[in-house]
Structure formats: structure tokens, C-alpha cells
Design a protein around this motif. Structure first.
Motif, PDB file in Angstrom:
ATOM      1  N   THR A  98      -1.641  -3.454   3.387  1.00  0.00           N
ATOM      2  CA  THR A  98      -1.667  -4.584   4.323  1.00  0.00           C
ATOM      3  C   THR A  98      -1.422  -5.891   3.588  1.00  0.00           C
ATOM      4  O   THR A  98      -0.722  -6.783   4.086  1.00  0.00           O
ATOM      5  CB  THR A  98      -3.016  -4.630   5.068  1.00  0.00           C
ATOM      6  OG1 THR A  98      -3.236  -3.381   5.724  1.00  0.00           O
ATOM      7  CG2 THR A  98      -3.026  -5.739   6.108  1.00  0.00           C
ATOM      8  N   ARG A 102       1.563  -8.562   4.162  1.00  0.00           N
ATOM      9  CA  ARG A 102       1.283  -9.979   4.415  1.00  0.00           C
ATOM     10  C   ARG A 102       2.120 -10.870   3.499  1.00  0.00           C
ATOM     11  O   ARG A 102       2.718 -11.865   3.946  1.00  0.00           O
ATOM     12  CB  ARG A 102      -0.205 -10.285   4.214  1.00  0.00           C
ATOM     13  CG  ARG A 102      -0.585 -11.734   4.527  1.00  0.00           C
ATOM     14  CD  ARG A 102      -2.024 -12.013   4.137  1.00  0.00           C
ATOM     15  NE  ARG A 102      -2.226 -11.909   2.685  1.00  0.00           N
ATOM     16  CZ  ARG A 102      -1.886 -12.863   1.834  1.00  0.00           C
ATOM     17  NH1 ARG A 102      -1.325 -13.989   2.244  1.00  0.00           N
ATOM     18  NH2 ARG A 102      -2.102 -12.683   0.535  1.00  0.00           N
ATOM     19  N   ALA A 116      -4.901  -9.459  10.155  1.00  0.00           N
ATOM     20  CA  ALA A 116      -5.121  -8.089  10.632  1.00  0.00           C
ATOM     21  C   ALA A 116      -6.609  -7.770  10.572  1.00  0.00           C
ATOM     22  O   ALA A 116      -7.258  -8.006   9.546  1.00  0.00           O
ATOM     23  CB  ALA A 116      -4.337  -7.097   9.786  1.00  0.00           C
ATOM     24  N   MET A 118      -9.362  -5.443   9.897  1.00  0.00           N
ATOM     25  CA  MET A 118      -9.429  -4.238   9.069  1.00  0.00           C
ATOM     26  C   MET A 118     -10.720  -3.451   9.266  1.00  0.00           C
ATOM     27  O   MET A 118     -11.124  -2.677   8.410  1.00  0.00           O
ATOM     28  CB  MET A 118      -9.276  -4.622   7.592  1.00  0.00           C
ATOM     29  CG  MET A 118      -8.003  -5.401   7.285  1.00  0.00           C
ATOM     30  SD  MET A 118      -6.510  -4.573   7.867  1.00  0.00           S
ATOM     31  CE  MET A 118      -6.538  -3.115   6.833  1.00  0.00           C
ATOM     32  N   ILE A 197      -3.718  -0.711  13.648  1.00  0.00           N
ATOM     33  CA  ILE A 197      -4.000  -2.081  13.228  1.00  0.00           C
ATOM     34  C   ILE A 197      -3.286  -3.044  14.181  1.00  0.00           C
ATOM     35  O   ILE A 197      -2.112  -2.852  14.496  1.00  0.00           O
ATOM     36  CB  ILE A 197      -3.513  -2.346  11.788  1.00  0.00           C
ATOM     37  CG1 ILE A 197      -4.186  -1.381  10.802  1.00  0.00           C
ATOM     38  CG2 ILE A 197      -3.771  -3.798  11.386  1.00  0.00           C
ATOM     39  CD1 ILE A 197      -5.669  -1.564  10.656  1.00  0.00           C
ATOM     40  N   PHE A 199      -1.902  -6.777  14.496  1.00  0.00           N
ATOM     41  CA  PHE A 199      -1.537  -7.952  13.714  1.00  0.00           C
ATOM     42  C   PHE A 199      -1.431  -9.180  14.617  1.00  0.00           C
ATOM     43  O   PHE A 199      -1.083  -9.070  15.799  1.00  0.00           O
ATOM     44  CB  PHE A 199      -0.182  -7.740  13.014  1.00  0.00           C
ATOM     45  CG  PHE A 199      -0.201  -6.686  11.949  1.00  0.00           C
ATOM     46  CD1 PHE A 199      -0.590  -7.002  10.649  1.00  0.00           C
ATOM     47  CD2 PHE A 199       0.169  -5.378  12.232  1.00  0.00           C
ATOM     48  CE1 PHE A 199      -0.608  -6.033   9.655  1.00  0.00           C
ATOM     49  CE2 PHE A 199       0.164  -4.405  11.245  1.00  0.00           C
ATOM     50  CZ  PHE A 199      -0.230  -4.731   9.951  1.00  0.00           C
ATOM     51  N   LEU A 233       7.345  -4.947   8.041  1.00  0.00           N
ATOM     52  CA  LEU A 233       6.689  -3.649   7.924  1.00  0.00           C
ATOM     53  C   LEU A 233       7.637  -2.515   7.541  1.00  0.00           C
ATOM     54  O   LEU A 233       7.195  -1.378   7.325  1.00  0.00           O
ATOM     55  CB  LEU A 233       6.012  -3.301   9.270  1.00  0.00           C
ATOM     56  CG  LEU A 233       4.774  -4.140   9.611  1.00  0.00           C
ATOM     57  CD1 LEU A 233       4.409  -3.976  11.074  1.00  0.00           C
ATOM     58  CD2 LEU A 233       3.599  -3.749   8.737  1.00  0.00           C
ATOM     59  N   SER A 236       7.007   0.606   4.967  1.00  0.00           N
ATOM     60  CA  SER A 236       5.566   0.789   4.779  1.00  0.00           C
ATOM     61  C   SER A 236       5.109   2.040   5.507  1.00  0.00           C
ATOM     62  O   SER A 236       5.910   2.763   6.112  1.00  0.00           O
ATOM     63  CB  SER A 236       4.803  -0.428   5.323  1.00  0.00           C
ATOM     64  OG  SER A 236       4.835  -0.436   6.747  1.00  0.00           O
ATOM     65  N   PHE A 238       3.185   1.936   8.077  1.00  0.00           N
ATOM     66  CA  PHE A 238       2.854   1.527   9.436  1.00  0.00           C
ATOM     67  C   PHE A 238       3.978   1.948  10.374  1.00  0.00           C
ATOM     68  O   PHE A 238       5.152   1.726  10.082  1.00  0.00           O
ATOM     69  CB  PHE A 238       2.648   0.011   9.521  1.00  0.00           C
ATOM     70  CG  PHE A 238       1.402  -0.462   8.848  1.00  0.00           C
ATOM     71  CD1 PHE A 238       0.168  -0.357   9.471  1.00  0.00           C
ATOM     72  CD2 PHE A 238       1.445  -1.024   7.577  1.00  0.00           C
ATOM     73  CE1 PHE A 238      -0.989  -0.796   8.850  1.00  0.00           C
ATOM     74  CE2 PHE A 238       0.295  -1.464   6.943  1.00  0.00           C
ATOM     75  CZ  PHE A 238      -0.928  -1.352   7.584  1.00  0.00           C
ATOM     76  N   TYR A 253      -1.255   3.448  11.442  1.00  0.00           N
ATOM     77  CA  TYR A 253      -1.221   3.657   9.997  1.00  0.00           C
ATOM     78  C   TYR A 253      -1.177   5.141   9.706  1.00  0.00           C
ATOM     79  O   TYR A 253      -2.067   5.895  10.098  1.00  0.00           O
ATOM     80  CB  TYR A 253      -2.437   3.016   9.346  1.00  0.00           C
ATOM     81  CG  TYR A 253      -2.469   3.145   7.842  1.00  0.00           C
ATOM     82  CD1 TYR A 253      -1.493   2.528   7.063  1.00  0.00           C
ATOM     83  CD2 TYR A 253      -3.462   3.876   7.193  1.00  0.00           C
ATOM     84  CE1 TYR A 253      -1.515   2.642   5.687  1.00  0.00           C
ATOM     85  CE2 TYR A 253      -3.495   3.974   5.812  1.00  0.00           C
ATOM     86  CZ  TYR A 253      -2.519   3.364   5.064  1.00  0.00           C
ATOM     87  OH  TYR A 253      -2.542   3.469   3.690  1.00  0.00           O
TER      88      TYR A 253
END
Length: 255
Positions: A98, A102, A116, A118, A197, A199, A233, A236, A238, A253
Motif C-alpha cells: 500500500t 501511495r 487507505a 488498513m 481496501i 482508497f 495500482l 500490484s 490489488f 487484495y
């Protein structure tokens, strides 16, 4: 004045049979829900009991039936499980990834950053939100109306009949809402195991793209944040964004 009171009294008398009819049909639906609850895992049955109102309970029961054999594995973590996960390598990997996202987002969009949450979403919070969300209420009302029509059919003589209960289960599982509810049924939200998650786009201390379904087009699509978040993203672990309901901020995730 006396005439007005008299008219009100007459209206009340006329409406009384309708209220009694609605109460009796809801009682019948609640009996079917009780039969369904018996077939669910104990934690799920407890959760169903704490959802307010027959319409919302119907909507949640539909989700639990559709989850089928995955219900136990998807179920939201307890406080102890959440605390144990917070000490795990997987959680550390999530935090690290994450943070990388970012930083990438900030480099691609100077002056802006990502926020985010968490923390896993507790079952208690899921129940509270499900019980008070207006959009959930509207979807549940649509299901409730069709459920009343369904149990009025000749095949539904009594909730004590196993065939009738199974028929009603199939009706719930097969029912499709006109618009998807914005919240998962309590207990099976991906947020409950921190597998999802949400955002938000920030500029300083201000949120410029919040997690609000009513402002998606204005705050996400029109200014381009939907695409910009997707770009940050890419590559990743995600996956997303969520399409039904449409939530450009919601990513799952998958380590």
C-alpha cells in the motif's frame, strides 16, 4: 374540529385491516427466515437475528444462501483474529505494498495522495451500517415486496413444510435486485478479513474523492481519479475496482 377528528378516526379504522394484513404476512416471512436460520452456521444465524426489520433480514439471508459452502471461510474475523492478523507477515506485506502504491500515486499526481483504511471491518460495524444504510433499505424493500407476492402462491401453505422452505430458499437465491446494494451482508464483506481496501484521494487534509456512491461520477469519474487510481495500482496485488455496485475506490487484495 369534531368533524376533523371524526374523519381521522374513520381513516384509522379503514387502515387497521391493512396494517393487520401486513403484520400477518411479515410474520409468515419471519417464520421462513427462522427456518432458514436453522440451516446456517451459528455465527451467521446470530448475525441474521441482529439485523433490523424483515426486509433487511431477507436481503441478508439471500446473500448467505448464495454464499453456500464458502460462507464459513468468508466469515468476518473476530477481534482476536484481527489482532493476530495485524502481527502476521501478510499484514506487513499489505502495508508495504500500500505504501508503494501511495508513493507511485503521489509521483504521478503531484499535490495529491492516497488514504487507505488498513483495519479490518468488525462484524458489529457491518451490522450497524447495514441496519442504517438508506440504499440497502431501498433494495431490501424491493425484495420484501416480491417475497410477499411469492409466499402468496398456493405452493406456500406453511413454513412448517420442508418443501415450502426449500422453495422459498430458491426464490431468495435466484432473486436479482434492480440495483445492487452498496453493502455486503454483515459477515461476508471482504473488508471483514481485510481482503478489500477502500482508497480515498486527498489534497492536504481535504478529501477530494470520498467513498460516497452518490458522488461517484462527480468526484471520481469526471475528474479522472478512477483511471488515475487504476494506473497507480497496475502491477500490484490489488484487483478492481468493484463493478457491482460500482465503487471505483474499492479494490480487493490478492497476495
Amino acid at each position: 374540529m369534531a368533524r376533523r377528528i371524526g374523519i381521522i378516526a374513520i381513516v384509522a379504522l379503514l387502515l387497521a385491516p391493512l396494517r393487520m394484513a401486513l403484520a400477518s404476512t411479515d410474520d409468515a416471512l419471519d417464520k421462513y427466515l427462522q427456518r432458514i436460520a436453522v440451516s446456517l452456521p451459528e455465527k451467521t444465524a446470530w448475525t441474521l437475528e441482529h439485523i433490523e426489520g424483515t426486509p433487511r433480514r431477507l436481503l441478508a439471508a439471500r446473500a448467505y444462501l448464495r454464499a453456500g459452502d464458502t460462507l464459513r471461510s468468508r466469515w468476518s474475523w473476530t477481534t482476536d483474529e484481527i489482532q493476530a492478523h495485524a502481527r502476521s507477515p501478510e499484514y506487513r506485506a499489505l502495508l508495504d505494498e500500500t505504501e508503494r502504491v501511495r508513493k507511485r500515486f503521489e509521483s504521478q499526481n503531484p499535490g495529491y495522495t492516497l488514504y487507505a483504511n488498513m483495519e479490518a471491518r468488525s462484524l458489529e460495524l457491518q451490522i450497524s451500517r447495514f441496519n442504517t444504510n438508506k440504499s440497502v433499505e431501498r433494495v431490501a424493500a424491493s425484495l420484501h415486496k416480491q417475497a410477499l407476492t411469492e409466499i402468496a402462491k398456493p405452493a406456500y401453505e406453511s413454513a412448517d413444510q420442508a418443501d415450502a422452505v426449500e422453495r422459498f430458499k430458491r426464490f431468495l437465491a435466484d432473486w436479482r435486485p434492480p440495483t445492487a446494494a452498496p453493502l455486503a451482508a454483515p459477515g461476508i464483506s471482504r473488508h471483514g478479513q481485510l481482503r478489500a481496501i477502500d482508497f480515498q484521494i486527498m489534497k492536504g487534509a481535504a478529501i477530494v474523492a470520498p467513498t460516497e456512491t452518490a458522488t461517484v461520477k462527480r468526484n471520481w469519474d469526471a475528474p479522472g481519479w478512477t483511471k488515475k487510481l487504476q494506473t497507480a495500482l497496475e502491477g500490484s496485488n490489488f484487483r478492481g475496482p468493484l463493478q457491482s455496485p460500482y465503487e471505483p475506490w474499492h479494490y480487493e487484495y490478492d497476495p
